[in-house]
Scaffold this active site. Structure first.
Site, PDB file in Angstrom:
ATOM      1  N   TYR A 116      -2.676  -0.920  10.386  1.00 22.72           N
ATOM      2  CA  TYR A 116      -2.585  -1.135   8.931  1.00 22.72           C
ATOM      3  C   TYR A 116      -1.250  -0.614   8.391  1.00 22.72           C
ATOM      4  O   TYR A 116      -0.549  -1.313   7.646  1.00 22.72           O
ATOM      5  CB  TYR A 116      -3.758  -0.429   8.253  1.00 22.72           C
ATOM      6  CG  TYR A 116      -3.861  -0.667   6.765  1.00 22.72           C
ATOM      7  CD1 TYR A 116      -4.504  -1.792   6.259  1.00 22.72           C
ATOM      8  CD2 TYR A 116      -3.325   0.240   5.857  1.00 22.72           C
ATOM      9  CE1 TYR A 116      -4.617  -2.012   4.886  1.00 22.72           C
ATOM     10  CE2 TYR A 116      -3.425   0.029   4.483  1.00 22.72           C
ATOM     11  CZ  TYR A 116      -4.073  -1.093   4.004  1.00 22.72           C
ATOM     12  OH  TYR A 116      -4.177  -1.301   2.646  1.00 22.72           O
ATOM     13  N   SER A 152       0.868  -1.181   0.000  1.00 23.99           N
ATOM     14  CA  SER A 152       0.000   0.000   0.000  1.00 23.99           C
ATOM     15  C   SER A 152       0.899   1.223   0.000  1.00 23.99           C
ATOM     16  O   SER A 152       2.058   1.147   0.442  1.00 23.99           O
ATOM     17  CB  SER A 152      -0.867   0.009   1.265  1.00 23.99           C
ATOM     18  OG  SER A 152      -1.417   1.302   1.482  1.00 23.99           O
TER      19      SER A 152
HETATM   20  P1  NAD Z   1     -11.316  -6.084  -0.327  1.00 21.14           P
HETATM   21  O1  NAD Z   1     -11.858  -5.966   1.036  1.00 21.14           O
HETATM   22  O2  NAD Z   1     -12.215  -5.976  -1.502  1.00 21.14           O
HETATM   23  O3  NAD Z   1     -10.508  -7.443  -0.487  1.00 21.14           O
HETATM   24  C1  NAD Z   1      -9.752  -8.031   0.544  1.00 21.14           C
HETATM   25  C2  NAD Z   1      -9.800  -9.525   0.347  1.00 21.14           C
HETATM   26  O4  NAD Z   1      -9.006 -10.160   1.360  1.00 21.14           O
HETATM   27  C3  NAD Z   1     -11.232 -10.071   0.498  1.00 21.14           C
HETATM   28  O5  NAD Z   1     -11.416 -11.082  -0.486  1.00 21.14           O
HETATM   29  C4  NAD Z   1     -11.203 -10.694   1.883  1.00 21.14           C
HETATM   30  O6  NAD Z   1     -12.141 -11.731   2.068  1.00 21.14           O
HETATM   31  C5  NAD Z   1      -9.777 -11.220   1.896  1.00 21.14           C
HETATM   32  N1  NAD Z   1      -9.335 -11.604   3.228  1.00 21.14           N
HETATM   33  C6  NAD Z   1      -9.418 -10.900   4.389  1.00 21.14           C
HETATM   34  N2  NAD Z   1      -8.939 -11.639   5.406  1.00 21.14           N
HETATM   35  C7  NAD Z   1      -8.533 -12.827   4.874  1.00 21.14           C
HETATM   36  C8  NAD Z   1      -7.962 -13.996   5.413  1.00 21.14           C
HETATM   37  N3  NAD Z   1      -7.698 -14.106   6.729  1.00 21.14           N
HETATM   38  N4  NAD Z   1      -7.683 -15.023   4.582  1.00 21.14           N
HETATM   39  C9  NAD Z   1      -7.951 -14.944   3.259  1.00 21.14           C
HETATM   40  N5  NAD Z   1      -8.495 -13.855   2.696  1.00 21.14           N
HETATM   41  C10 NAD Z   1      -8.785 -12.811   3.498  1.00 21.14           C
HETATM   42  O7  NAD Z   1     -10.189  -4.971  -0.410  1.00 21.14           O
HETATM   43  P2  NAD Z   1      -9.095  -4.658  -1.544  1.00 21.14           P
HETATM   44  O8  NAD Z   1      -9.031  -3.194  -1.638  1.00 21.14           O
HETATM   45  O9  NAD Z   1      -9.321  -5.444  -2.764  1.00 21.14           O
HETATM   46  O10 NAD Z   1      -7.773  -5.143  -0.800  1.00 21.14           O
HETATM   47  C11 NAD Z   1      -6.856  -6.056  -1.359  1.00 21.14           C
HETATM   48  C12 NAD Z   1      -5.443  -5.700  -0.897  1.00 21.14           C
HETATM   49  O11 NAD Z   1      -5.083  -4.436  -1.451  1.00 21.14           O
HETATM   50  C13 NAD Z   1      -5.273  -5.587   0.614  1.00 21.14           C
HETATM   51  O12 NAD Z   1      -4.041  -6.159   0.985  1.00 21.14           O
HETATM   52  C14 NAD Z   1      -5.255  -4.093   0.841  1.00 21.14           C
HETATM   53  O13 NAD Z   1      -4.538  -3.735   1.996  1.00 21.14           O
HETATM   54  C15 NAD Z   1      -4.555  -3.629  -0.423  1.00 21.14           C
HETATM   55  N6  NAD Z   1      -4.766  -2.207  -0.741  1.00 21.14           N
HETATM   56  C16 NAD Z   1      -5.987  -1.736  -1.127  1.00 21.14           C
HETATM   57  C17 NAD Z   1      -6.127  -0.378  -1.423  1.00 21.14           C
HETATM   58  C18 NAD Z   1      -7.418   0.220  -1.893  1.00 21.14           C
HETATM   59  O14 NAD Z   1      -7.464   1.448  -2.081  1.00 21.14           O
HETATM   60  N7  NAD Z   1      -8.464  -0.531  -2.109  1.00 21.14           N
HETATM   61  C19 NAD Z   1      -5.029   0.474  -1.307  1.00 21.14           C
HETATM   62  C20 NAD Z   1      -3.823  -0.032  -0.891  1.00 21.14           C
HETATM   63  C21 NAD Z   1      -3.693  -1.377  -0.620  1.00 21.14           C
END
Ligand code: NAD
Length: 279
Positions: free
Chosen positions: A177, A164
């Protein structure tokens, strides 16, 4: 000036990852879903990991199968060692091997510092950092067992850690986080250093603000989106496909010499936009 909004569509070369087997954790939502689909479109067979939401995971696998590759949905909590070991073994049994790991699963449990519970702190560290450690370790064992198969890829394996911008930008109210992603950054570079001699490439993608369920409140009203855009020089909120494209590229042999790098995919969020006019 009217400028294109949204991620570019339909730009993934369909043979880029032909014959490779990819595991995407948290592959049934947001960035993981788009990435799993992107890898499938690029010709990889894909395991879509999920911890909750079997139906969504199976739908993603079905969509990927439509590209003429193999896909399946596997349940496992990435923070649980026995489940990660079992998931990886199952993938090796059913798909033959693992070539690409996208350690994507993550979550937030936000609170002001003095109100943050130990449980909130621990949960985020367990999933976001320990989960990536466990998945990377088990995938690496398989990469080392198999070694390089030149017809498939120049590397024995590729790990892409989903980090991130908050591995760099401090984030008040989200200390768990930010600490987890800072940890991912150092884990990724250390693994990259340790594993490069074995022809395993470890890299990270650091998304900025991407429209997914994890951060819905930051973009789902016009006011919230306007606030968010103040932080994004490129002038648009990211889409999950923006991240998928970066992952597909990093996983491919086109980027065979990219080792231990974080690719920021953030529309310039890490360029300290406040300094464009201030400072
Ligand atoms: P999201 O909530 O749509 O997806 C997260 C996924 O992780 C979901 O499928 C959830 O079920 C899964 N998950 C959570 N705990 C879990 C576990 N214990 N075992 C297996 N799966 C698990 O959110 P996203 O935005 O798609 O996030 C995906 C990644 O991207 C994360 O690591 C997040 O930190 C990172 N990220 C997202 C953003 C953003 O702006 N959306 C920015 C920076 C980083």
């Amino acid at each position: 000036m009217s400028v294109p909004q949204g991620a570019p569509q339909g730009v993934i070369p369909t043979q880029l990852l032909k014959g490779q087997k990819a595991l995407v954790t948290g592959g049934n939502s947001g960035i993981g879903k788009a990435t799993a689909i992107g890898l499938g479109r690029a010709g990889a067979d894909v395991v879509v990991n999920y911890v909750a939401g079997r139906e969504a995971a199976e739908q993603v696998a079905e969509e990927i199968s439509g590209f003429g590759v193999r896909a399946a949905a596997y349940e496992a909590d990435v923070s649980q060692e026995d489940q990660v070991v079992a998931m990886t073994q199952r993938m090796v049994e059913e798909f033959g091997t693992v070539d690409i790991l996208v350690a994507n699963a993550g979550l937030q449990r936000d609170a002001p510092f003095t109100k943050m519970t130990t449980a909130q702190w621990q949960k985020v560290l367990d999933v976001n950092l320990t989960g990536q450690f466990l998945c990377a370790r088990e995938a690496t064992k398989e990469f080392l067992r198999r070694g390089v198969v030149p017809e498939v890829s120049r590397a024995a394996g590729k790990i892409i850690c989903m980090s991130s911008v908050h591995q760099l930008i401090p984030w008040a109210g989200h200390v768990n986080y930010a600490a987890s992603k800072g940890g991912v950054q150092m884990m990724m570079t250390t693994l990259a250093q340790e594993l490069a001699p074995r022809r395993i490439r470890v890299n990270a993608v650091a998304p900025g603000a991407i429209r997914t369920p994890i951060n819905r409140s930051a973009w789902d009203t016009p006011d919230a989106e306007q606030d968010l855009l103040q932080l994004i020089p490129y002038g648009r909120v990211g889409d999950p496909e923006d991240i998928a494209h970066a992952v597909v590229g990093l996983a491919s042999d086109l980027m065979d010499y990219v080792v231990g790098t974080t690719l920021y995919v953030d529309g310039g969020m890490t360029l300290f936009p406040g300094f464009a006019t201030g400072g």
